[in-house]
Each structure stands twice: as C-alpha cells, then as structure tokens.
Design a protein around this motif. Sequence first.
Motif, PDB file in Angstrom:
ATOM      1  N   LEU A   1       0.827  -1.205   0.000  1.00  0.00           N
ATOM      2  CA  LEU A   1       0.000   0.000   0.000  1.00  0.00           C
ATOM      3  C   LEU A   1       0.866   1.262   0.000  1.00  0.00           C
ATOM      4  O   LEU A   1       0.517   2.258  -0.649  1.00  0.00           O
ATOM      5  N   GLU A   2       1.991   1.225   0.700  1.00  0.00           N
ATOM      6  CA  GLU A   2       2.915   2.366   0.671  1.00  0.00           C
ATOM      7  C   GLU A   2       3.512   2.544  -0.722  1.00  0.00           C
ATOM      8  O   GLU A   2       3.643   3.664  -1.215  1.00  0.00           O
ATOM      9  N   LYS A   3       3.869   1.429  -1.355  1.00  0.00           N
ATOM     10  CA  LYS A   3       4.418   1.494  -2.712  1.00  0.00           C
ATOM     11  C   LYS A   3       3.380   2.040  -3.695  1.00  0.00           C
ATOM     12  O   LYS A   3       3.701   2.850  -4.571  1.00  0.00           O
ATOM     13  N   LEU A   4       2.141   1.606  -3.556  1.00  0.00           N
ATOM     14  CA  LEU A   4       1.070   2.118  -4.408  1.00  0.00           C
ATOM     15  C   LEU A   4       0.806   3.598  -4.142  1.00  0.00           C
ATOM     16  O   LEU A   4       0.509   4.353  -5.073  1.00  0.00           O
ATOM     17  N   THR A   5       0.927   4.009  -2.894  1.00  0.00           N
ATOM     18  CA  THR A   5       0.809   5.434  -2.573  1.00  0.00           C
ATOM     19  C   THR A   5       1.928   6.209  -3.241  1.00  0.00           C
ATOM     20  O   THR A   5       1.698   7.288  -3.802  1.00  0.00           O
ATOM     21  N   ASP A   6       3.150   5.661  -3.206  1.00  0.00           N
ATOM     22  CA  ASP A   6       4.272   6.298  -3.914  1.00  0.00           C
ATOM     23  C   ASP A   6       3.944   6.457  -5.398  1.00  0.00           C
ATOM     24  O   ASP A   6       4.181   7.514  -5.987  1.00  0.00           O
ATOM     25  N   PHE A   7       3.416   5.393  -5.987  1.00  0.00           N
ATOM     26  CA  PHE A   7       3.080   5.422  -7.414  1.00  0.00           C
ATOM     27  C   PHE A   7       2.077   6.533  -7.719  1.00  0.00           C
ATOM     28  O   PHE A   7       2.289   7.368  -8.615  1.00  0.00           O
ATOM     29  N   TRP A   8       0.968   6.533  -6.994  1.00  0.00           N
ATOM     30  CA  TRP A   8      -0.081   7.507  -7.268  1.00  0.00           C
ATOM     31  C   TRP A   8       0.319   8.921  -6.871  1.00  0.00           C
ATOM     32  O   TRP A   8      -0.103   9.887  -7.511  1.00  0.00           O
ATOM     33  N   GLU A   9       1.158   9.065  -5.877  1.00  0.00           N
ATOM     34  CA  GLU A   9       1.657  10.396  -5.525  1.00  0.00           C
ATOM     35  C   GLU A   9       2.485  10.966  -6.682  1.00  0.00           C
ATOM     36  O   GLU A   9       2.389  12.150  -7.016  1.00  0.00           O
ATOM     37  N   GLY A  10       3.277  10.107  -7.305  1.00  0.00           N
ATOM     38  CA  GLY A  10       4.038  10.540  -8.475  1.00  0.00           C
ATOM     39  C   GLY A  10       3.143  10.863  -9.649  1.00  0.00           C
ATOM     40  O   GLY A  10       3.303  11.889 -10.318  1.00  0.00           O
ATOM     41  N   ALA A  11       2.170   9.988  -9.905  1.00  0.00           N
ATOM     42  CA  ALA A  11       1.278  10.170 -11.054  1.00  0.00           C
ATOM     43  C   ALA A  11       0.381  11.392 -10.912  1.00  0.00           C
ATOM     44  O   ALA A  11       0.104  12.080 -11.895  1.00  0.00           O
ATOM     45  N   LEU A  12      -0.059  11.671  -9.696  1.00  0.00           N
ATOM     46  CA  LEU A  12      -1.038  12.735  -9.506  1.00  0.00           C
ATOM     47  C   LEU A  12      -0.451  14.058  -9.035  1.00  0.00           C
ATOM     48  O   LEU A  12      -0.962  15.123  -9.366  1.00  0.00           O
ATOM     49  N   LEU A  13       0.616  13.982  -8.250  1.00  0.00           N
ATOM     50  CA  LEU A  13       1.189  15.203  -7.687  1.00  0.00           C
ATOM     51  C   LEU A  13       2.599  15.486  -8.183  1.00  0.00           C
ATOM     52  O   LEU A  13       3.197  16.490  -7.799  1.00  0.00           O
ATOM     53  N   GLY A  14       3.149  14.580  -8.986  1.00  0.00           N
ATOM     54  CA  GLY A  14       4.484  14.787  -9.535  1.00  0.00           C
ATOM     55  C   GLY A  14       5.615  14.602  -8.543  1.00  0.00           C
ATOM     56  O   GLY A  14       6.725  15.065  -8.779  1.00  0.00           O
ATOM     57  N   VAL A  15       5.342  13.904  -7.448  1.00  0.00           N
ATOM     58  CA  VAL A  15       6.367  13.676  -6.429  1.00  0.00           C
ATOM     59  C   VAL A  15       7.149  12.421  -6.784  1.00  0.00           C
ATOM     60  O   VAL A  15       6.570  11.337  -6.881  1.00  0.00           O
ATOM     61  N   PRO A  16       8.469  12.543  -6.986  1.00  0.00           N
ATOM     62  CA  PRO A  16       9.254  11.348  -7.320  1.00  0.00           C
ATOM     63  C   PRO A  16       9.376  10.431  -6.107  1.00  0.00           C
ATOM     64  O   PRO A  16       9.239  10.854  -4.970  1.00  0.00           O
ATOM     65  N   GLY A  17       9.640   9.170  -6.377  1.00  0.00           N
ATOM     66  CA  GLY A  17       9.845   8.241  -5.269  1.00  0.00           C
ATOM     67  C   GLY A  17       9.432   6.814  -5.574  1.00  0.00           C
ATOM     68  O   GLY A  17       9.899   5.894  -4.928  1.00  0.00           O
ATOM     69  N   PHE A  18       8.563   6.645  -6.555  1.00  0.00           N
ATOM     70  CA  PHE A  18       8.131   5.284  -6.889  1.00  0.00           C
ATOM     71  C   PHE A  18       9.264   4.525  -7.544  1.00  0.00           C
ATOM     72  O   PHE A  18       9.920   5.023  -8.449  1.00  0.00           O
ATOM     73  N   ARG A  19       9.453   3.316  -7.079  1.00  0.00           N
ATOM     74  CA  ARG A  19      10.409   2.403  -7.688  1.00  0.00           C
ATOM     75  C   ARG A  19       9.675   1.102  -7.962  1.00  0.00           C
ATOM     76  O   ARG A  19       9.102   0.505  -7.068  1.00  0.00           O
ATOM     77  N   GLY A  20       9.685   0.680  -9.197  1.00  0.00           N
ATOM     78  CA  GLY A  20       9.029  -0.567  -9.529  1.00  0.00           C
ATOM     79  C   GLY A  20       8.770  -0.669 -11.013  1.00  0.00           C
ATOM     80  O   GLY A  20       9.020   0.268 -11.770  1.00  0.00           O
ATOM     81  N   ASN A  21       8.253  -1.827 -11.400  1.00  0.00           N
ATOM     82  CA  ASN A  21       7.931  -2.090 -12.795  1.00  0.00           C
ATOM     83  C   ASN A  21       6.517  -2.672 -12.842  1.00  0.00           C
ATOM     84  O   ASN A  21       6.343  -3.893 -12.790  1.00  0.00           O
TER      85      ASN A  21
END
Length: 130
Positions: free
Chosen positions: A44-64
């Motif tokens: 859930l934290e990783k998914l939050t990272d993903f959506w934070e990047g997608a929606l707010l432009g905050v870098p931090g998601f790592r994954g494929n």
Amino acid sequence: MKTIESRSDINLLVKKFYAKVRMDDLLGPVFNTIIPDEKWPAHLEKLTDFWEGALLGVPGFRGNPIRAHQNADATMGNSIEQIHFSRWLHLWFETIDSLYTGKIAQRAKDAARVMSTGQYLAIWDARNNK
C-alpha cells in the motif's frame, strides 16, 4: 467534497480502494493470492508512492508495474482478463467519487483508464510471446 492535495489524501484513497479490492468476489482471489497478508502494508505504501508521483508529480516510486502484472497473470495461470480490469476501474472510480472531487480526482480516473488498458495489453503480449 474534498480535493486531492497531499500524500495523505492519496494514501486514504489507496487504502480504501484496496480494502474493497481484497473483498471483491472477482478481484479478491487474485490480489489475495499474489500479495500475502503480511506484505499488504508495504504494498500500500508502494502504491501510494506510485499515485503520488502520477497525480502530484512527487518522485519516489520504484518498480515495474508492467512486469508485476505479467508475473501476477502467470501466477494465476494466465487467467486475468479484461473483466478484471473493468472491475478494478469501477471500484477505483467508485472510491474516488466517495472521497474526492476536482481536477486531480479526474486525473486519477483518466490515468487509471489509460494504465489499465496498457497493463492488459502488456499481459496479452507476454502470453503471446512465450
């Protein structure tokens, strides 16, 4: 109704959405097979990272995500179909609409629609290129 403005807003969306997913008759068996109970908090934290990047432009998601979905499909015996993505989108839109309004909420819907199509096509491609 509130707008999406922060990581905590996105985290609430992600948590409420995946609580629905895990209980869903169609999606629950897939997600609960792929992600063991003890790994859900980190996921859930990783998914939050993903959506934070997608929606707010905050870098931090790592994954494929493409590889993750292809692996999930393989684990499920190549049984993930378009209906799974349709249900996922329905629950995503329903959860957004219950919590938020505004441009970023709409961006979350639009991005999910595009991503779900891409993920399904990537799964299909992986099946056909084995």
